[in-house]
Enzyme design. Sequence first.
Site, mmCIF file in Angstrom:
data_model
loop_
_atom_site.group_PDB
_atom_site.id
_atom_site.type_symbol
_atom_site.label_atom_id
_atom_site.label_comp_id
_atom_site.label_asym_id
_atom_site.label_seq_id
_atom_site.Cartn_x
_atom_site.Cartn_y
_atom_site.Cartn_z
ATOM 1 N N PRO A 187 -4.616 -6.220 -4.114
ATOM 2 C CA PRO A 187 -4.962 -7.374 -4.815
ATOM 3 C C PRO A 187 -5.283 -8.514 -4.172
ATOM 4 C CG PRO A 187 -2.455 -6.728 -4.750
ATOM 5 C CD PRO A 187 -3.431 -5.579 -3.868
ATOM 6 N N GLY A 188 -5.050 -8.656 -2.873
ATOM 7 C CA GLY A 188 -5.407 -9.745 -2.130
ATOM 8 C C GLY A 188 -4.396 -10.385 -1.178
ATOM 9 N N GLY A 189 -3.531 -9.866 -0.763
ATOM 10 C CA GLY A 189 -2.519 -10.197 0.323
ATOM 11 C C GLY A 189 -3.294 -10.883 1.552
ATOM 12 N N ASP A 205 -13.526 -4.775 -2.980
ATOM 13 C CA ASP A 205 -12.632 -3.636 -3.487
ATOM 14 C C ASP A 205 -13.345 -3.241 -4.700
ATOM 15 O OD1 ASP A 205 -10.355 -2.254 -4.456
ATOM 16 O OD2 ASP A 205 -9.455 -3.104 -2.754
ATOM 17 N N ASP A 243 -8.171 -2.663 5.184
ATOM 18 C CA ASP A 243 -6.981 -2.181 4.697
ATOM 19 C C ASP A 243 -7.396 -0.840 3.469
ATOM 20 O OD1 ASP A 243 -4.188 -1.852 5.126
ATOM 21 O OD2 ASP A 243 -3.891 -3.317 3.328
ATOM 22 N N LYS A 272 -5.095 4.702 7.979
ATOM 23 C CA LYS A 272 -4.245 5.196 7.091
ATOM 24 C C LYS A 272 -4.046 6.768 7.258
ATOM 25 C CE LYS A 272 -4.391 1.240 4.019
ATOM 26 N NZ LYS A 272 -2.895 0.735 3.739
HETATM 27 C C1 LIG Z 1 -3.483 -0.812 0.421
HETATM 28 S S1 LIG Z 1 -4.508 -1.642 -0.704
HETATM 29 C C2 LIG Z 1 -5.157 -2.882 0.108
HETATM 30 C C3 LIG Z 1 -4.007 -4.312 -0.191
HETATM 31 C C4 LIG Z 1 -4.759 -5.457 0.391
HETATM 32 N N1 LIG Z 1 -5.039 -5.476 1.782
HETATM 33 C C5 LIG Z 1 -3.734 -6.547 0.170
HETATM 34 O O1 LIG Z 1 -3.577 -7.215 1.214
HETATM 35 O O2 LIG Z 1 -3.227 -6.897 -0.960
HETATM 36 C C6 LIG Z 1 -5.915 -0.397 -0.657
HETATM 37 C C7 LIG Z 1 -7.088 -0.786 -1.415
HETATM 38 O O3 LIG Z 1 -8.205 -0.099 -1.015
HETATM 39 C C8 LIG Z 1 -9.221 0.063 -2.168
HETATM 40 N N2 LIG Z 1 -9.926 1.167 -1.790
HETATM 41 C C9 LIG Z 1 -9.974 2.385 -1.812
HETATM 42 N N3 LIG Z 1 -11.378 2.983 -1.556
HETATM 43 C C10 LIG Z 1 -12.360 1.744 -1.481
HETATM 44 C C11 LIG Z 1 -13.426 1.853 -1.054
HETATM 45 N N4 LIG Z 1 -14.208 3.072 -0.780
HETATM 46 N N5 LIG Z 1 -13.863 0.542 -1.255
HETATM 47 C C12 LIG Z 1 -13.373 -0.628 -1.325
HETATM 48 N N6 LIG Z 1 -12.007 -0.439 -1.651
HETATM 49 C C13 LIG Z 1 -11.504 0.573 -1.700
HETATM 50 C C14 LIG Z 1 -8.188 0.374 -3.357
HETATM 51 O O4 LIG Z 1 -8.679 -0.111 -4.342
HETATM 52 C C15 LIG Z 1 -6.713 -0.621 -2.781
HETATM 53 O O5 LIG Z 1 -7.073 -1.861 -3.331
#
Ligand SMILES: C[S@@+](CC[C@H](N)C(=O)[O-])C[C@H]1O[C@@H](n2cnc3c(N)ncnc32)[C@H](O)[C@@H]1O
Length: 309
Positions: A187-189, A205, A243, A272
């Site tokens: 969501p944008g952290g 994303d 991330d 991850k």
């Molecule tokens: C752990 S969250 C990221 C949190 C973010 N760094 C923050 O600070 O709020 C992982 C994100 O990876 C995204 N995601 C997964 N596969 C993806 C892809 N192929 N391309 C873009 N985003 C992807 C998911 O939608 C999710 O929002």
Amino acid sequence: MTLPGFLSPAFTGRAFHAAPGFLHHLKTELNSGDLFEAGDLLVAPHSQQTPFWTRNTWLDPFVATFDSISQAANMLRAIQRNWAPCPVQAHRRTALISDALPPLPKKPRPFPFALPDVPMGAFALLDPHTLLASPTCSSPFPGGEIQFDENHTDPPSRAYLKLWEIFTRLGVHPRPGERCLDAGASPGGWTWVLTQLGADVLAVDRAPLAPHIAASPQVTAWQRNAFTLPPEEVGPVDWLFSDVICYPAALLRWVETWLASGLAARFVCTIKMQGTAFDRETTARFAAIPGSHIVHLWHNKHELTWYRL
Ligand SMILES: C[S@@+](CC[C@H](N)C(=O)[O-])C[C@H]1O[C@@H](n2cnc3c(N)ncnc32)[C@H](O)[C@@H]1O
């Protein structure tokens, strides 16, 4: 507990304090015959290893015997001021020695701050009269625990703490006007951290950003699959962040594409792990990328942080 012969006053080697919950991964990494285990601490004679799944590595531990709490505390105090206890057994005695030493700086600090430049030691009791202690450790924080004065209102997720930590540890971060790609941004952290530092962010994303993050004039948001986005379509970036939740091998393929393009100057990516497994093979391939490093941050979960500056 019977101590192995190598834990004598002649001991040389390292002690590794496992990242919370990942002692089993650390054991896999060390994979050494002579290994002494006490709680979350693994002691390896003659080792110079730098495994990933640690919260702190004791770089020059020594073994000493003592009779009384005050004798142990005086012995440590004669070396330096700061000693973080690592209670693995004889917990009460460990606490009493710690209480007899100067208090540790533990107050959460506002980001950004400079790393402390005084040594932070660590000690454990191997039995009620035997101490393992190291004046120098890989982390300048007690037990590797870095605590920030958290922002509970602005960032839309707690993932921002990972970026605060890596920037603090490295002593570098994006500067005003630098261009960042934040993959897996929702969501944008992370995007929030980067905009707070004055950077311009392309946030990619499949899911949307929190509206207050997307509303920043420094943010361009693309709701797309980051991994099918050609680097040439993004253009040059000062920093590439990821991330994204994905298999480590998928992240590696994507990173290799960016490395080959020469369009990203610096990389910070979360590897991850999937399920409970530690993907050693892919992690080793990341580690082999010239000029890069892998760490387990205090704020990492079942994941590692790969960076190349
Ligand atoms: C752990 S969250 C990221 C949190 C973010 N760094 C923050 O600070 O709020 C992982 C994100 O990876 C995204 N995601 C997964 N596969 C993806 C892809 N192929 N391309 C873009 N985003 C992807 C998911 O939608 C999710 O929002």
